[in-house]
Design an enzyme around this catalytic site. Sequence first.
Site, mmCIF file in Angstrom:
data_model
loop_
_atom_site.group_PDB
_atom_site.id
_atom_site.type_symbol
_atom_site.label_atom_id
_atom_site.label_comp_id
_atom_site.label_asym_id
_atom_site.label_seq_id
_atom_site.Cartn_x
_atom_site.Cartn_y
_atom_site.Cartn_z
ATOM 1 N N GLU A 194 0.790 -1.236 0.000
ATOM 2 C CA GLU A 194 0.000 0.000 0.000
ATOM 3 C C GLU A 194 0.822 1.287 0.000
ATOM 4 O OE1 GLU A 194 -4.119 -1.385 2.052
ATOM 5 O OE2 GLU A 194 -2.565 -0.787 3.460
HETATM 6 C C1 TNX Z 1 -4.642 -4.010 4.319
HETATM 7 S S1 TNX Z 1 -2.900 -6.495 4.063
HETATM 8 C C2 TNX Z 1 -3.401 -3.890 4.926
HETATM 9 C C3 TNX Z 1 -3.331 -3.642 6.366
HETATM 10 C C4 TNX Z 1 -4.683 -3.408 6.971
HETATM 11 C C5 TNX Z 1 -5.672 -4.412 6.417
HETATM 12 C C6 TNX Z 1 -7.029 -4.320 7.025
HETATM 13 C C7 TNX Z 1 -1.899 -5.425 3.917
HETATM 14 C C8 TNX Z 1 -0.699 -5.912 3.362
HETATM 15 N N1 TNX Z 1 -2.212 -4.170 4.280
HETATM 16 O O1 TNX Z 1 -2.467 -2.559 6.616
HETATM 17 O O2 TNX Z 1 -4.587 -3.516 8.332
HETATM 18 O O3 TNX Z 1 -5.781 -4.204 5.022
HETATM 19 O O4 TNX Z 1 -7.857 -5.363 6.591
#
Ligand code: TNX
Length: 595
Positions: free
Chosen positions: A325
């Site tokens: 992300e």
């Molecule tokens: C996505 S999974 C994220 C997390 C969040 C999660 C909540 C991922 C690699 N990153 O930072 O906590 O969604 O569902």
Amino acid sequence: MKFKFLIALLLLSGYLKAQNLNIIPQPRLIVNGSGQISINNHSAIGISDTSLTALAIYFQKELFKAKGLSPAINNGDSKSTIKLVLTNTNQVIGGYSLKITPEQITISSSNKEGVFYGLISLLQLIKDHPKEADNLTLASTDATDVRDYQNVVLACTEIIDAPRYQWRGLMLDESRHFFGKQKVKQILDWMAYYKLNKFHWHLTDVQGWRIEIKKYPRLASIGGVGDYSDTSAEAIPMFYTQNDIKEVVNYAAQRFITVIPEIDMPGHATAANKAYPEYSGGSVAGYPNFTFNPAKEETYQYLANVIKETTALFPSKMMHLGGDEVVLGIKAWSLDTAIARMMQNKGFEDVGMLERYFFKRMTDTVTSLGSKILAWDEATQTDLPAGKTIIFWWRQNLPGQLSLALQKNYQVVLCPRLPLYLDFLQDGSHISGRNWKGVFNRYTDIYNFPDRQLAADQLTSNQIIGVQANIWTEKIASEKRLDFMLFPRIAGLAEAGWTAPEVKNEAAFTERVQAGLKNWDAADIYYFNPFNPQAHPEAIDFAPVIRKVPIAEKHSRHHKAHSKATKKGKKASAKFHRSTLKSKSTKNKTHKKRK
Ligand code: TNX
């Protein structure tokens, strides 16, 4: 193949009867025997090799906790009631056989993992044993000492077992909320009980940095202040000292669980940047100081030092660098003149190229230390060394990421949000937690994973090394809710990771889960009970965010959502109010954008 043939043969010969042994995960092969054996305080555990002593002690303690029995450990005694044997065969890691005859219980494997899992299966059989049947009455024996009539009688059987996958993982996010050593140890106990063997520890993120780094003490002392619920600067820092980490790693190792740390970069870096703002990659609305600064040479040195100290604490030789992300905060990079200059110098056309450059450099540090690189599926876009890279496929809506990872010859751990994110709802009646277009992550959905979700060639790919469930804790602040989100789904995870597809049977699985509820009751676990949802009402730490409101109604939304949420989420109201007041806009925005 060989195994399928064996099953078919046994079925044909009528030898394999329907079995109802309450073992989770379901073993590969169970063959009924006849007769029974009794374990009591005169029983002993014989070991074929002194390297099995620690395993025998582990079992002895667990047996004492479960039934008050404490058999002696006899080195080299082949006549003991329970005999542990390390063989010279070439068995898969974790594979074992457990044979119960009227004379003896024999657990054998070519590896210690296998002997351990054989003991776990035996322990589960013992715990399943009804209390009424446990003790002989004084009248039925000539015992005079109370210890002499404590007794567990087991039916004869033979189990031949082996895991489907070598990676059977659970991830815990302790950045958003910190639970501490005791809770982590309890989770490790249950992981061992369900033959899970990889604990992925998400130690850094926006809301908190939870690992002591001696070279940069402010990471923990400042980065460790606050959490998702409490962002006030007065809060005391919450983090693991290096000694705590070593203690947890050892505790896990005794249970054949490998601990893998995650230091997330270049995004999700806010807590680190609070401690050392000089390495921040800048801010954009909603994502202040979300990234590390890729244009400063010092950033690479700093993070290399962090990686070195962290690597030294974890014998796993696996380092998870996150990489997820980054896109949420990467716009800040395009607003920074020094970063723009660097991109021009290097001929990078977009920030994505810079992101990959950053990631490649940090992963080079990881491999130079002799460790494997672990990362979320975004990293598939970076050219990483095949054979040294494990990709965690989490975005089930992007199946191309999985295909690409396989195409690039990376190893892959399957942890798609659906059904493996444990911050998602698990039942239609629940109101707090995430969901994806109305789809829930039920314990049975996890149980059925991955066979219905993956293409046939993917299912047979030996690059797929296993499965993992991830507990993200934005909306999990209490141990009670943590339990509620983990149980019974941990049982589904156990079978997804271990049980051969040929022996899967959902109805039989749910029966075994139901039979095992007594163990969670005995351990005071606040689990979701799918057989009687009212038994444990939903544990709510935060009132739910009401989503999917048409734009036209948006105006009146805040008021309505707030009053509805307050009514429904009474239990959580203190925390809810606290977090609503403090971080009104950013938190909810963050959540919505991710959808
Ligand atoms: C996505 S999974 C994220 C997390 C969040 C999660 C909540 C991922 C690699 N990153 O930072 O906590 O969604 O569902």
